[in-house]
Enzyme design. Structure first.
Site, PDB file in Angstrom:
ATOM      1  N   ASP A   1      36.044  -0.718   2.358  1.00 24.95           N
ATOM      2  CA  ASP A   1      35.563  -0.718   1.282  1.00 24.95           C
ATOM      3  C   ASP A   1      34.036  -1.365   1.435  1.00 24.95           C
ATOM      4  O   ASP A   1      33.644  -1.884   2.825  1.00 24.95           O
ATOM      5  CB  ASP A   1      35.696  -0.993  -0.501  1.00 24.95           C
ATOM      6  CG  ASP A   1      35.841  -2.895  -0.213  1.00 24.95           C
ATOM      7  OD1 ASP A   1      36.021  -3.417   1.054  1.00 24.95           O
ATOM      8  OD2 ASP A   1      37.187  -3.435  -1.086  1.00 24.95           O
TER       9      ASP A   1
ATOM     10  N   CYS B   1      39.393  -4.626   4.058  1.00 28.43           N
ATOM     11  CA  CYS B   1      38.038  -4.766   2.536  1.00 28.43           C
ATOM     12  C   CYS B   1      37.657  -6.589   2.737  1.00 28.43           C
ATOM     13  O   CYS B   1      37.869  -6.991   3.559  1.00 28.43           O
ATOM     14  CB  CYS B   1      39.310  -4.345   1.111  1.00 28.43           C
ATOM     15  SG  CYS B   1      40.611  -5.558   1.024  1.00 28.43           S
ATOM     16  N   GLY B   2      37.609  -7.027   1.462  1.00 30.58           N
ATOM     17  CA  GLY B   2      37.738  -8.463   1.536  1.00 30.58           C
ATOM     18  C   GLY B   2      38.598  -9.430   1.900  1.00 30.58           C
ATOM     19  O   GLY B   2      38.394  -9.932   3.224  1.00 30.58           O
ATOM     20  N   THR B   3      39.780  -9.264   1.316  1.00 29.47           N
ATOM     21  CA  THR B   3      40.417  -9.987   1.873  1.00 29.47           C
ATOM     22  C   THR B   3      41.846  -8.984   2.573  1.00 29.47           C
ATOM     23  O   THR B   3      42.647  -9.581   3.475  1.00 29.47           O
ATOM     24  CB  THR B   3      41.015 -10.386   1.278  1.00 29.47           C
ATOM     25  OG1 THR B   3      42.244  -9.663  -0.062  1.00 29.47           O
ATOM     26  CG2 THR B   3      40.588 -11.588  -0.331  1.00 29.47           C
TER      27      THR B   3
ATOM     28  N   HIS C   1      58.336  -5.206  15.264  1.00 31.87           N
ATOM     29  CA  HIS C   1      59.041  -5.484  14.356  1.00 31.87           C
ATOM     30  C   HIS C   1      59.285  -4.642  12.907  1.00 31.87           C
ATOM     31  O   HIS C   1      61.074  -4.192  12.663  1.00 31.87           O
ATOM     32  CB  HIS C   1      59.611  -6.466  14.126  1.00 31.87           C
ATOM     33  CG  HIS C   1      60.140  -8.365  14.722  1.00 31.87           C
ATOM     34  ND1 HIS C   1      60.671  -8.997  14.589  1.00 31.87           N
ATOM     35  CD2 HIS C   1      60.126  -7.199  16.617  1.00 31.87           C
ATOM     36  CE1 HIS C   1      60.935  -9.353  15.694  1.00 31.87           C
ATOM     37  NE2 HIS C   1      61.166  -9.186  17.244  1.00 31.87           N
TER      38      HIS C   1
ATOM     39  N   ARG D   1      36.339 -10.452   4.498  1.00 32.98           N
ATOM     40  CA  ARG D   1      35.359 -11.892   4.219  1.00 32.98           C
ATOM     41  C   ARG D   1      36.787 -12.152   4.918  1.00 32.98           C
ATOM     42  O   ARG D   1      36.592 -14.331   4.530  1.00 32.98           O
ATOM     43  CB  ARG D   1      35.043 -11.787   3.031  1.00 32.98           C
ATOM     44  CG  ARG D   1      34.754 -11.213   2.567  1.00 32.98           C
ATOM     45  CD  ARG D   1      34.442 -11.207   0.593  1.00 32.98           C
ATOM     46  NE  ARG D   1      34.071  -9.778   0.296  1.00 32.98           N
ATOM     47  CZ  ARG D   1      34.166  -9.146  -0.523  1.00 32.98           C
ATOM     48  NH1 ARG D   1      34.856  -9.216  -2.157  1.00 32.98           N
ATOM     49  NH2 ARG D   1      32.808  -8.041  -1.321  1.00 32.98           N
TER      50      ARG D   1
ATOM     51  N   HIS E   1      66.150  -3.646  14.684  1.00 32.17           N
ATOM     52  CA  HIS E   1      64.481  -3.348  14.119  1.00 32.17           C
ATOM     53  C   HIS E   1      64.925  -1.829  13.466  1.00 32.17           C
ATOM     54  O   HIS E   1      63.763  -1.298  12.392  1.00 32.17           O
ATOM     55  CB  HIS E   1      63.651  -3.899  15.295  1.00 32.17           C
ATOM     56  CG  HIS E   1      63.447  -5.119  15.682  1.00 32.17           C
ATOM     57  ND1 HIS E   1      63.436  -6.260  14.807  1.00 32.17           N
ATOM     58  CD2 HIS E   1      63.112  -5.587  16.647  1.00 32.17           C
ATOM     59  CE1 HIS E   1      63.923  -6.964  15.271  1.00 32.17           C
ATOM     60  NE2 HIS E   1      63.677  -6.894  17.254  1.00 32.17           N
TER      61      HIS E   1
HETATM   62  C1  RB5 Z   1      35.903  -6.114  -3.386  1.00 34.84           C
HETATM   63  O1  RB5 Z   1      35.513  -7.301  -3.933  1.00 34.84           O
HETATM   64  C2  RB5 Z   1      37.727  -7.113  -3.899  1.00 34.84           C
HETATM   65  O2  RB5 Z   1      37.717  -7.399  -4.907  1.00 34.84           O
HETATM   66  C3  RB5 Z   1      38.148  -5.822  -2.060  1.00 34.84           C
HETATM   67  O3  RB5 Z   1      37.072  -6.385  -0.939  1.00 34.84           O
HETATM   68  C4  RB5 Z   1      39.294  -6.598  -1.550  1.00 34.84           C
HETATM   69  O4  RB5 Z   1      39.147  -7.429  -1.385  1.00 34.84           O
HETATM   70  C5  RB5 Z   1      40.451  -6.212  -2.623  1.00 34.84           C
HETATM   71  O5  RB5 Z   1      41.727  -6.955  -2.350  1.00 34.84           O
END
Ligand code: RB5
Length: 150
Positions: free
Chosen positions: A10, A67-69, A100, A111, A135
């Protein structure tokens, strides 16, 4: 032979996706890019679904989602039958997710990790393989739950 890899991100992972794509292409991996194509805001489940479906369909052997996280991507991808998506932010867990858990999708946060750490994650993940044995029994149970309890 190098595995076919499908990648998606994203807006939170777009920049890192471009770096990862260049890194893996340089290493000789065929890459299918499912977007997004800019830093404009998009909904991560839409991208996770494209990548998960490509792995389900055998269009690619393995998937990468950023994505961000990494969290939203992993939650979404794991809703798709046969997908074992691991959210990882270090090389050790990346390696173990393959050895595993037979993770066929890896997710991380644009991020959270920089390009150097992302490359070490991918080297560890792509350089490992499933260990089978006990496994396989455990991963088989995950498939059983998917078939019988969802
Ligand atoms: C977008 O701002 C953020 O929520 C998305 O990239 C992600 O981290 C969601 O899990």
């Amino acid at each position: 032979m190098r595995e076919n890899i499908v990648i998606g991100a994203d807006h939170g992972g777009y920049r890192l996706k471009e770096e990862v794509k260049a890194y893996l292409t340089e290493k000789g991996y065929p890459i299918i890019d499912k977007g997004t194509d800019s830093e404009a805001s998009v909904d991560y489940p839409d991208i996770a679904a494209r990548v998960a479906r490509a792995v389900q369909a055998g269009e690619a052997d393995l998937g990468i989602l950023i994505c961000g996280t990494g969290i939203g991507m992993s939650i979404t991808a794991n809703k798709f039958k046969g997908i074992r998506a691991a959210v990882v932010h270090d090389a050790y867990t990346a390696e173990m997710s393959r050895r595993h858990n037979d993770a066929n999708v890896i997710t991380f946060g644009g991020r959270v990790v920089g390009a150097g750490v992302a490359f070490s994650i991918l080297d560890a993940w792509l350089g490992s393989s499933f260990e089978d044995g006990r496994h396989a029994r455990r991963v088989g149970k995950i498939g059983e739950f998917e078939r019988n309890h969802s």
